[in-house]
Design a protein around this motif. Structure first.
Motif, PDB file in Angstrom:
ATOM      1  N   LYS A 155      22.092 -28.591  -6.390  1.00 14.58           N
ATOM      2  CA  LYS A 155      22.833 -28.309  -5.156  1.00 14.58           C
ATOM      3  C   LYS A 155      24.196 -28.997  -5.082  1.00 14.58           C
ATOM      4  CE  LYS A 155      18.908 -27.254  -2.188  1.00 14.58           C
ATOM      5  NZ  LYS A 155      18.246 -27.556  -0.917  1.00 14.58           N
ATOM      6  N   LYS A 156      24.252 -30.236  -5.538  1.00 11.36           N
ATOM      7  CA  LYS A 156      25.519 -30.974  -5.430  1.00 11.36           C
ATOM      8  C   LYS A 156      26.499 -30.452  -6.472  1.00 11.36           C
ATOM      9  CE  LYS A 156      24.431 -35.674  -3.898  1.00 11.36           C
ATOM     10  NZ  LYS A 156      24.157 -37.005  -4.419  1.00 11.36           N
ATOM     11  N   ARG A 157      27.725 -30.175  -6.034  1.00  9.53           N
ATOM     12  CA  ARG A 157      28.754 -29.704  -6.966  1.00  9.53           C
ATOM     13  C   ARG A 157      29.657 -30.902  -7.294  1.00  9.53           C
ATOM     14  NH1 ARG A 157      31.418 -25.276  -3.424  1.00  9.53           N
ATOM     15  NH2 ARG A 157      31.391 -27.125  -2.107  1.00  9.53           N
ATOM     16  N   SER A 177      18.527 -32.413   2.834  1.00 15.82           N
ATOM     17  CA  SER A 177      18.375 -31.048   2.327  1.00 15.82           C
ATOM     18  C   SER A 177      18.816 -30.947   0.871  1.00 15.82           C
ATOM     19  CB  SER A 177      19.197 -30.078   3.194  1.00 15.82           C
ATOM     20  OG  SER A 177      20.530 -30.530   3.274  1.00 15.82           O
ATOM     21  N   ASN A 178      19.157 -32.074   0.239  1.00 14.16           N
ATOM     22  CA  ASN A 178      19.554 -32.030  -1.173  1.00 14.16           C
ATOM     23  C   ASN A 178      18.372 -32.284  -2.105  1.00 14.16           C
ATOM     24  OD1 ASN A 178      22.157 -31.146  -1.328  1.00 14.16           O
ATOM     25  ND2 ASN A 178      23.095 -33.175  -1.229  1.00 14.16           N
ATOM     26  N   ASP A 179      18.635 -32.163  -3.385  1.00 12.35           N
ATOM     27  CA  ASP A 179      17.538 -32.166  -4.365  1.00 12.35           C
ATOM     28  C   ASP A 179      17.758 -33.149  -5.515  1.00 12.35           C
ATOM     29  OD1 ASP A 179      19.705 -30.987  -5.531  1.00 12.35           O
ATOM     30  OD2 ASP A 179      18.596 -29.348  -6.479  1.00 12.35           O
ATOM     31  N   CYS A 180      18.492 -34.240  -5.275  1.00 16.50           N
ATOM     32  CA  CYS A 180      18.826 -35.162  -6.371  1.00 16.50           C
ATOM     33  C   CYS A 180      17.546 -35.714  -7.005  1.00 16.50           C
ATOM     34  CB  CYS A 180      19.689 -36.310  -5.854  1.00 16.50           C
ATOM     35  SG  CYS A 180      21.108 -35.705  -4.912  1.00 16.50           S
ATOM     36  N   ARG A 181      17.384 -35.470  -8.277  1.00 13.87           N
ATOM     37  CA  ARG A 181      16.111 -35.753  -8.938  1.00 13.87           C
ATOM     38  C   ARG A 181      15.741 -37.234  -8.925  1.00 13.87           C
ATOM     39  NH1 ARG A 181      15.931 -35.186 -15.045  1.00 13.87           N
ATOM     40  NH2 ARG A 181      15.652 -37.426 -14.864  1.00 13.87           N
ATOM     41  N   TYR A 182      16.725 -38.103  -8.880  1.00 14.61           N
ATOM     42  CA  TYR A 182      16.472 -39.544  -8.933  1.00 14.61           C
ATOM     43  C   TYR A 182      16.140 -40.135  -7.566  1.00 14.61           C
ATOM     44  CZ  TYR A 182      21.269 -39.185  -7.357  1.00 14.61           C
ATOM     45  OH  TYR A 182      22.386 -38.822  -6.655  1.00 14.61           O
ATOM     46  N   CYS A 183      16.208 -39.306  -6.508  1.00 10.30           N
ATOM     47  CA  CYS A 183      16.158 -39.866  -5.154  1.00 10.30           C
ATOM     48  C   CYS A 183      14.823 -39.581  -4.463  1.00 10.30           C
ATOM     49  CB  CYS A 183      17.303 -39.278  -4.336  1.00 10.30           C
ATOM     50  SG  CYS A 183      17.309 -39.886  -2.644  1.00 10.30           S
ATOM     51  N   PRO A 184      14.155 -40.615  -3.947  1.00 10.33           N
ATOM     52  CA  PRO A 184      12.861 -40.411  -3.279  1.00 10.33           C
ATOM     53  C   PRO A 184      12.997 -39.692  -1.933  1.00 10.33           C
ATOM     54  CG  PRO A 184      13.529 -42.710  -3.125  1.00 10.33           C
ATOM     55  CD  PRO A 184      14.553 -42.034  -3.983  1.00 10.33           C
ATOM     56  N   LEU A 185      14.229 -39.482  -1.473  1.00  6.90           N
ATOM     57  CA  LEU A 185      14.415 -38.790  -0.185  1.00  6.90           C
ATOM     58  C   LEU A 185      14.660 -37.296  -0.354  1.00  6.90           C
ATOM     59  CD1 LEU A 185      16.876 -41.305   1.556  1.00  6.90           C
ATOM     60  CD2 LEU A 185      14.388 -41.390   1.377  1.00  6.90           C
ATOM     61  N   ARG A 186      14.699 -36.822  -1.583  1.00  4.43           N
ATOM     62  CA  ARG A 186      15.057 -35.412  -1.798  1.00  4.43           C
ATOM     63  C   ARG A 186      14.102 -34.497  -1.039  1.00  4.43           C
ATOM     64  NH1 ARG A 186      12.879 -37.428  -6.497  1.00  4.43           N
ATOM     65  NH2 ARG A 186      11.141 -36.268  -7.417  1.00  4.43           N
ATOM     66  N   GLU A 187      14.602 -33.324  -0.742  1.00  3.91           N
ATOM     67  CA  GLU A 187      13.930 -32.377   0.143  1.00  3.91           C
ATOM     68  C   GLU A 187      12.450 -32.164  -0.205  1.00  3.91           C
ATOM     69  OE1 GLU A 187      15.637 -28.498  -0.180  1.00  3.91           O
ATOM     70  OE2 GLU A 187      15.297 -28.046   1.938  1.00  3.91           O
ATOM     71  N   SER A 190      23.358 -41.922   5.245  1.00  2.00           N
ATOM     72  CA  SER A 190      22.366 -40.969   5.753  1.00  2.00           C
ATOM     73  C   SER A 190      22.017 -39.944   4.682  1.00  2.00           C
ATOM     74  CB  SER A 190      22.934 -40.230   6.971  1.00  2.00           C
ATOM     75  OG  SER A 190      21.955 -39.348   7.483  1.00  2.00           O
ATOM     76  N   GLY A 191      20.798 -39.406   4.763  1.00  2.00           N
ATOM     77  CA  GLY A 191      20.482 -38.191   4.024  1.00  2.00           C
ATOM     78  C   GLY A 191      21.248 -37.048   4.680  1.00  2.00           C
ATOM     79  N   VAL A 192      21.280 -35.907   4.012  1.00  2.00           N
ATOM     80  CA  VAL A 192      22.049 -34.785   4.550  1.00  2.00           C
ATOM     81  C   VAL A 192      21.185 -34.023   5.564  1.00  2.00           C
ATOM     82  CG1 VAL A 192      23.359 -32.706   3.981  1.00  2.00           C
ATOM     83  CG2 VAL A 192      23.287 -34.620   2.369  1.00  2.00           C
ATOM     84  N   ILE A 193      21.591 -34.115   6.833  1.00  2.00           N
ATOM     85  CA  ILE A 193      20.828 -33.450   7.900  1.00  2.00           C
ATOM     86  C   ILE A 193      21.563 -32.166   8.255  1.00  2.00           C
ATOM     87  CG2 ILE A 193      19.529 -33.949  10.024  1.00  2.00           C
ATOM     88  CD1 ILE A 193      21.193 -36.680   9.958  1.00  2.00           C
TER      89      ILE A 193
HETATM   90  S1  SF4 Z   1      19.778 -38.784   0.218  1.00  2.00           S
HETATM   91 FE1  SF4 Z   1      21.602 -38.562  -1.076  1.00  2.00          FE
HETATM   92  S2  SF4 Z   1      20.884 -39.003  -3.179  1.00  2.00           S
HETATM   93 FE2  SF4 Z   1      19.050 -38.561  -1.889  1.00  2.00          FE
HETATM   94  S3  SF4 Z   1      18.632 -36.369  -2.159  1.00  2.00           S
HETATM   95 FE3  SF4 Z   1      19.934 -36.613  -0.341  1.00  2.00          FE
HETATM   96  S4  SF4 Z   1      22.047 -36.372  -1.114  1.00  2.00           S
HETATM   97 FE4  SF4 Z   1      20.738 -36.749  -2.886  1.00  2.00          FE
END
Ligand code: SF4
Length: 379
Positions: free
Chosen positions: A184-186, A69-79, A113-116
């Motif tokens: 989203k991440k503080r 559920s996060n939005d980290c711009r560098y991450c291919p798993l972002r929401e 894990s990604g944030v579930i």
């Molecule tokens: S998996 Fe981790 S790095 Fe990727 S969007 Fe989620 S919190 Fe961010």
């Protein structure tokens, strides 16, 4: 690659989840350069690692879920990304890990894990796997648990009571850099405060003294400079007693990659990999060679040289320190000589006790490193 069905089985889920876990390097095990980019032929979830005692082994490494559920711009798993999402259940993870462990294919488990849902719901899943292994199966081996940013103190303590090592990725040097990558991440509340809490709970004499904490920077995603990262590395080791700091070059997606290179002032996207390598060299100088932050030389833009290693840069900047007398210099000064590492310096100190060293051949077999050292030494 297996064909992915709409309801993947455990094997198919492992294919997906272990591929997504590859960029997390904070395994609390040292790895050689680029080793983390190689995969074991048995499966992407089996990782070669170098143990602290120098031995070699393999680690079972996977995400429990690539939903996030996060939005980290560098991450291919972002929401926002349209990818195939799947999750492993705790019992399923235990079963598949134990299968490899009992066949002696792996020595331990690295679980992330990604944030579930929420950070604590995710921690609950990760901790459940460790709890089942420890309590139901009496597993006494190595378990590395990822601490999810924003996890509560109670969830973190629970993880510490079950794990052998934990890591929470710091990602960037400073709040401003993280704000470029995630809304989203503080930085302070979700990352720095939990890292400090873990440091207090695992420090000397603390309740979880035996637990190691590691962390990881993503390099080149926020346009940060190397001198910012080095300042943080130094603080993490000096003030928070971090066990290891890892670096992961940002290299996902050509479009994003060229953006990051531009921001970072780099001419070539592959330079990001050299930056990662230089940061590992600096990390070694700080941990093993007695260097401190002020010994690290940066160019006018605040970055490390891509063409010359940081130890040689220091030597060039300090001609007054050379040549170093191999028969008289202190251990710390010998460690500052380009081409001399801790093992060679130990050998020099041993030899000096009973004879005078007269030429470079007396130090050891002359290869590229000793040849380099020779120009900085006197006998
Ligand atoms: S998996 Fe981790 S790095 Fe990727 S969007 Fe989620 S919190 Fe961010």
């Amino acid at each position: 690659m297996v064909g992915i069905t709409s309801r993947p089985n455990t094997q198919e889920k492992l294919e997906i989840l272990s591929a997504d876990a590859q960029y997390d390097l904070a395994c609390a095990c040292s790895t050689n350069k680029d080793e983390h980019r190689r995969r074991n032929k048995d499966g992407k979830w089996i990782y070669p690692v170098t143990l602290p005692n120098g031995g070699r082994s393999t680690l079972f490494k996977t995400l429990m879920s690539n939903a996030c559920s996060n939005d980290c711009r560098y991450c291919p798993l972002r929401e926002q990304m349209d990818i195939h999402r799947c999750s492993l259940m705790p019992e399923e993870t235990v079963r598949v890990f134990l299968d490899y462990y009992k066949r002696r294919k792996v020595f331990g488990l690295f679980l992330s894990s990604g944030v579930i849902g929420s950070p604590d719901m995710t921690m609950d899943r990760l901790n459940s796997v460790a709890r089942i292994l420890r309590q139901k199966h009496r597993f006494k081996g190595y378990i590395h648990l990822k601490i999810i940013p924003g996890a509560s103190n109670a969830a973190i303590e629970d993880a510490l009571s079950l794990a052998s090592a934990v890591s929470l990725n710091i990602e960037t040097p400073g709040k401003k850099n993280l704000e470029k990558l995630s809304k989203k991440k503080r930085y302070i509340e979700d990352i720095i405060e939990p890292i400090k809490l873990i440091s207090r709970l695992t420090g000397r004499g603390a309740r979880y003294e035996r637990i190691r904490q590691t962390t990881q920077f993503i390099v080149g995603a926020a346009g940060e400079r190397d001198n910012e990262i080095v300042r943080y590395i130094y603080g993490l080791y000096e003030r928070l007693k971090m066990h290891r700091v890892y670096f992961s070059a940002y290299q996902r997606g050509l479009e994003e990659q060229s953006l990051s290179s531009e921001q970072a002032g780099l001419e070539n996207p592959t330079d990001i990999l050299m930056r990662e390598h230089r940061l590992y060299q600096v990390d070694f100088l700080l941990r093993k060679y007695g260097f401190d932050e002020s010994d690290i030389i940066f160019d006018e833009s605040g970055n490390l040289s891509l063409t010359t290693d940081p130890k040689e840069m220091w030597a060039r900047k300090h001609p007054e320190m050379f040549p170093v007398n191999v028969n008289k210099a202190s251990r710390l000064l010998l460690l500052k000589v380009p081409g001399l590492g801790p093992i060679t310096v130990r050998r020099i100190l041993e030899q000096r006790k009973w004879r005078r060293i007269r030429k470079i051949d007396d130090v050891g077999k002359v290869g590229v490193r000793l040849e380099k050292a020779q120009q900085y030494l006197s006998f």
